[in-house]
Scaffold this active site. Structure first.
Site, short mmCIF file in Angstrom:
data_model
loop_
_atom_site.label_atom_id
_atom_site.label_comp_id
_atom_site.label_asym_id
_atom_site.label_seq_id
_atom_site.Cartn_x
_atom_site.Cartn_y
_atom_site.Cartn_z
N HIS A 139 0.82 -1.21 0.00
CA HIS A 139 0.00 0.00 0.00
C HIS A 139 0.85 1.25 0.00
O HIS A 139 2.06 1.21 0.15
CB HIS A 139 -0.97 -0.01 1.20
CG HIS A 139 -0.29 0.01 2.54
ND1 HIS A 139 0.15 1.17 3.12
CD2 HIS A 139 -0.01 -0.98 3.41
CE1 HIS A 139 0.68 0.89 4.31
NE2 HIS A 139 0.61 -0.42 4.50
N CYS B 206 2.94 -4.88 6.66
CA CYS B 206 2.72 -4.63 5.24
C CYS B 206 3.95 -4.00 4.59
O CYS B 206 4.82 -3.48 5.26
CB CYS B 206 1.53 -3.69 5.06
SG CYS B 206 -0.02 -4.37 5.68
#
Length: 193
Positions: free
Chosen positions: A147, A163
């Site tokens: 992301h 992440c």
């Protein structure tokens, strides 16, 4: 040009032309090696369209043909939260909605409990401008994402909750290039730092 074929050179040039010039697209100046760059990896076992995150380098590679790739700088999960493995991009979202996981809330309730019902997408959202949702081989959401981030200074560090993050400008570029169903390998960390 030992080791290079005409096809490899042409593929590399095509990747170079496709790689955007995004070095000054955000307010933080990143080291050159963290800006999108066409590279020749020499890895013919990494297939076109696949993504490889190499955490010790803080690089993400979007593979092209014959070992050519676009290399992006990333931030990765901090110690104890980075999870290696092979995943599939099952969903993509622009300006994604976000909700912290229960384990994030337990680890740091002062920071995350206020978002237990979620946060709409936008410039202040921790997932940034785009998100690729990683699922396991059984089709289950792993809650791992590739992301964007509104904190570009974190590129090149291990600070996230697991992440891989790119600058918002870079993730917008990656998002347009990645297909649903792409394989993502989050390589194991070799260093313990």
């Amino acid at each position: 040009m030992t080791g290079y074929t005409r096809r490899t050179i042409i593929t590399g040039l095509a990747m170079a032309l496709a790689a955007p010039t995004l070095a000054r697209a955000h307010q933080v100046t990143l080291p050159d090696h963290f800006n999108p760059t066409a590279v020749q990896t020499g890895r013919t076992d990494w297939l076109p369209g696949d993504i490889h995150v190499v955490p010790d380098e803080f690089h993400l590679y979007l593979m092209g043909k014959d070992g050519a790739a676009i290399r992006y700088g990333v931030g990765v999960g901090r110690k104890g939260l980075y999870e290696s493995g092979v995943f599939t991009v099952a969903r993509k979202a622009k300006w994604p909605w976000w909700r912290p996981t229960q384990s994030m809330i337990r680890r740091d309730p002062g920071k995350y409990a206020k978002y237990k019902n979620g946060m709409k997408g936008g410039p202040n959202n921790p997932l940034g401008a785009r998100a690729l949702y990683l699922h396991d081989d059984q089709g289950r959401d792993t809650y791992l994402r590739i992301h964007g981030t509104n904190a570009p200074s974190t590129i090149g560090s291990a600070v996230s909750n697991g992440c891989a993050r790119l600058t918002n400008e870079h993730v917008k570029d990656l998002y347009e290039r990645v297909e649903i169903g792409a394989r993502v390998t989050l390589h194991p960390k070799v260093t313990t730092a």
